[in-house]
Write a protein that holds these residues in place. Structure first.
Motif, mmCIF file in Angstrom:
data_model
loop_
_atom_site.group_PDB
_atom_site.id
_atom_site.type_symbol
_atom_site.label_atom_id
_atom_site.label_comp_id
_atom_site.label_asym_id
_atom_site.label_seq_id
_atom_site.Cartn_x
_atom_site.Cartn_y
_atom_site.Cartn_z
ATOM 1 N N UNK A 278 0.772 -1.227 0.000
ATOM 2 C CA UNK A 278 0.000 0.000 0.000
ATOM 3 C C UNK A 278 0.804 1.278 0.000
ATOM 4 N N UNK A 279 2.128 1.181 0.002
ATOM 5 C CA UNK A 279 2.994 2.359 0.005
ATOM 6 C C UNK A 279 3.897 2.346 -1.229
ATOM 7 N N UNK A 280 4.156 3.526 -1.775
ATOM 8 C CA UNK A 280 5.109 3.642 -2.869
ATOM 9 C C UNK A 280 6.511 3.723 -2.287
ATOM 10 N N UNK A 281 7.325 2.737 -2.608
ATOM 11 C CA UNK A 281 8.688 2.655 -2.092
ATOM 12 C C UNK A 281 9.657 2.931 -3.238
ATOM 13 N N UNK A 282 10.522 3.929 -3.063
ATOM 14 C CA UNK A 282 11.517 4.274 -4.068
ATOM 15 C C UNK A 282 12.824 3.540 -3.804
ATOM 16 N N UNK A 283 13.545 3.275 -4.882
ATOM 17 C CA UNK A 283 14.816 2.569 -4.760
ATOM 18 C C UNK A 283 15.715 2.921 -5.940
ATOM 19 N N UNK A 284 16.988 2.634 -5.767
ATOM 20 C CA UNK A 284 17.951 2.746 -6.858
ATOM 21 C C UNK A 284 18.612 1.390 -7.022
ATOM 22 N N UNK A 285 18.999 1.053 -8.225
ATOM 23 C CA UNK A 285 19.648 -0.235 -8.439
ATOM 24 C C UNK A 285 20.689 -0.135 -9.539
ATOM 25 N N UNK A 286 21.638 -1.050 -9.470
ATOM 26 C CA UNK A 286 22.710 -1.080 -10.457
ATOM 27 C C UNK A 286 23.327 -2.473 -10.475
ATOM 28 N N UNK A 287 23.712 -2.942 -11.651
ATOM 29 C CA UNK A 287 24.419 -4.203 -11.770
ATOM 30 C C UNK A 287 23.513 -5.398 -11.991
ATOM 31 N N UNK A 288 24.157 -6.556 -12.132
ATOM 32 C CA UNK A 288 23.464 -7.817 -12.354
ATOM 33 C C UNK A 288 24.081 -8.900 -11.490
ATOM 34 N N UNK A 289 23.309 -9.958 -11.290
ATOM 35 C CA UNK A 289 23.802 -11.065 -10.487
ATOM 36 C C UNK A 289 22.908 -11.284 -9.283
ATOM 37 N N UNK A 290 23.442 -11.976 -8.285
ATOM 38 C CA UNK A 290 22.679 -12.196 -7.063
ATOM 39 C C UNK A 290 22.310 -10.843 -6.450
ATOM 40 N N UNK A 291 21.059 -10.683 -6.015
ATOM 41 C CA UNK A 291 20.637 -9.384 -5.488
ATOM 42 C C UNK A 291 21.166 -9.104 -4.085
ATOM 43 N N UNK A 292 21.497 -7.847 -3.868
ATOM 44 C CA UNK A 292 21.844 -7.320 -2.551
ATOM 45 C C UNK A 292 20.857 -6.195 -2.265
ATOM 46 N N UNK A 293 20.212 -6.239 -1.113
ATOM 47 C CA UNK A 293 19.309 -5.169 -0.706
ATOM 48 C C UNK A 293 19.948 -4.407 0.440
ATOM 49 N N UNK A 294 20.105 -3.093 0.253
ATOM 50 C CA UNK A 294 20.761 -2.242 1.240
ATOM 51 C C UNK A 294 19.715 -1.425 1.984
ATOM 52 N N UNK A 295 19.770 -1.462 3.318
ATOM 53 C CA UNK A 295 18.731 -0.884 4.166
ATOM 54 C C UNK A 295 19.353 0.190 5.060
ATOM 55 N N UNK A 296 18.941 1.428 4.866
ATOM 56 C CA UNK A 296 19.527 2.552 5.604
ATOM 57 C C UNK A 296 18.965 2.661 7.018
ATOM 58 N N UNK A 297 19.595 3.503 7.822
ATOM 59 C CA UNK A 297 19.166 3.724 9.192
ATOM 60 C C UNK A 297 18.251 4.928 9.329
ATOM 61 N N UNK A 298 18.129 5.434 10.572
ATOM 62 C CA UNK A 298 17.238 6.554 10.862
ATOM 63 C C UNK A 298 17.747 7.844 10.220
ATOM 64 N N UNK A 299 16.852 8.748 9.953
ATOM 65 C CA UNK A 299 17.015 10.048 9.291
ATOM 66 C C UNK A 299 17.866 9.954 8.025
ATOM 67 N N UNK A 300 17.743 8.811 7.337
ATOM 68 C CA UNK A 300 18.458 8.613 6.081
ATOM 69 C C UNK A 300 17.520 8.182 4.975
ATOM 70 N N UNK B 267 23.860 4.830 0.704
ATOM 71 C CA UNK B 267 24.687 3.783 0.112
ATOM 72 C C UNK B 267 25.332 4.217 -1.198
ATOM 73 N N UNK B 268 25.376 5.504 -1.457
ATOM 74 C CA UNK B 268 25.893 5.994 -2.735
ATOM 75 C C UNK B 268 27.324 5.543 -2.997
ATOM 76 N N UNK B 269 28.127 5.427 -1.957
ATOM 77 C CA UNK B 269 29.528 5.066 -2.141
ATOM 78 C C UNK B 269 29.762 3.557 -2.157
ATOM 79 N N UNK B 270 28.684 2.793 -2.086
ATOM 80 C CA UNK B 270 28.787 1.330 -2.191
ATOM 81 C C UNK B 270 28.263 0.808 -3.523
ATOM 82 N N UNK C 187 22.809 -4.613 -7.087
ATOM 83 C CA UNK C 187 22.747 -3.829 -5.858
ATOM 84 C C UNK C 187 21.502 -2.953 -5.860
ATOM 85 N N UNK C 188 20.685 -3.078 -4.809
ATOM 86 C CA UNK C 188 19.427 -2.341 -4.706
ATOM 87 C C UNK C 188 19.400 -1.624 -3.357
ATOM 88 N N UNK C 189 19.383 -0.312 -3.382
ATOM 89 C CA UNK C 189 19.272 0.478 -2.154
ATOM 90 C C UNK C 189 17.871 1.065 -2.103
#
Length: 313
Positions: free
Chosen positions: A47-69, A74-77, A87-89
């Motif tokens: 029920x919520x629109x969730x935004x994400x960025x992704x790059x690359x191919x292969x096994x997926x990695x999901x990156x989960x940020x902390x508070x007030x972020x 994960x821009x430098x990863x 890679x999906x942040x």
């Protein structure tokens, strides 16, 4: 302070380049370019629109940020991880550029809610299993996701989750928890009195030991913190950091890499030390020249630790 020098580097690199789109007057331009990828994407999750960025191919990695972020944490990863993985942040529920509640609205920001969102996101993206990388509250969410849905998690990288059950029950541990909660209570009080900038400063004091960095970074970075502050206050009020038990942690079979900063506050560093003793299949690595900012304060060494761990698992 030595730690703050590296924190400043974090914010100058990620904050100015990645968070510059977070100015509230630019929310409608959620498709502007980011540091990590050309354009963010979005998907409806529970029920919520969730935004994400992704790059690359292969096994997926999901990156989960902390508070007030948000996903810019994960821009430098992204470039490094995308060499051999997809890679999906994500920007978690309530984080920019997702819809955010007003300052007087009560809402659920528990670890369990966000863990359900991670699973829902994976289902919408047709991802059967993934490596999870979480920082701070994001690491708590990664843990809860793994506990509730072990088949969906290939491995975990955890950057200083503040699991209170790893500290409680001893004089030292209870004292660290009390100090941590007291600092958060001050932030909540400031926020409710309309002193949002002072509340952000108090968050910095809580996780870094000082708010000195607030005066160094560009205004665009401060705007980003202020924009994502509403969920940070909810987290501080909810006090959900004790929601994961020893027993649950001891059942996690997935390989886990714990990363703690050389200069991190005792509360966070001690929690990581204790987690390493409880988790059945974990390893703990010290990130030099870093405090709780970890992946931004020393991105090169952080990335090396993560890549080696992924290659081994």
């Amino acid at each position: 302070m030595k730690a703050l020098k590296f924190t400043t580097l974090l914010l100058l690199l990620i904050g100015f380049l990645g968070c510059k789109t977070q100015n509230p007057t630019l929310q409608e331009k959620s498709q502007t370019e980011t540091l990590a990828v050309d354009r963010p994407k979005s998907v409806n999750v529970r029920g919520e629109t969730i935004h994400y960025i992704e790059k690359g191919n292969g096994e997926p990695i999901i990156l989960i940020h902390g508070a007030i972020g948000d996903y810019n944490a994960w821009a430098l990863q992204m470039d490094t991880l995308a060499l051999n993985h997809r890679a999906i942040a994500i920007s978690r529920r309530y984080a920019w550029p997702n819809q955010q509640p007003g300052p007087d609205v009560s809402f659920d920001c528990t670890v369990a809610l966000h863990a359900k969102d991670i699973v829902g996101f994976m289902e919408e993206m047709k991802i059967s299993s993934a490596h999870l990388i979480g920082h701070s509250y994001g690491a708590m969410i990664a843990l809860r996701t793994t506990i509730d849905h072990p088949s969906k998690v290939k491995s975990l990288v955890l950057g200083e989750p503040g699991v209170e059950t790893m500290l409680s029950g001893t004089v030292k541990g209870d004292s660290l928890i009390n100090d941590f909660r007291t600092n958060f209570d001050v932030a909540v009080s400031l926020y409710k009195r309309g002193k949002h900038e002072e509340a952000v400063r108090q968050f910095l004091i809580t996780v870094l030991g000082s708010d000195e960095v607030y005066d160094v970074v560009p205004q665009a970075v401060r705007d980003g913190w202020l924009q994502n502050l509403v969920e940070g206050i909810c987290i501080a009020e909810t006090q959900d950091l004790a929601s994961i038990s020893h027993e649950e942690l001891s059942q996690i079979k997935a390989p886990v890499l714990l990363i703690k900063g050389q200069n991190s506050p005792a509360y966070l560093a001690t929690a990581s030390d204790s987690l390493n003793l409880v988790l059945p299949n974990s390893e703990l690595r010290l990130l030099p020249n870093a405090s709780h900012g970890l992946q931004g304060e020393n991105p090169s060494e952080f990335n090396k630790l993560v890549v080696k761990f992924l290659n081994d698992n």
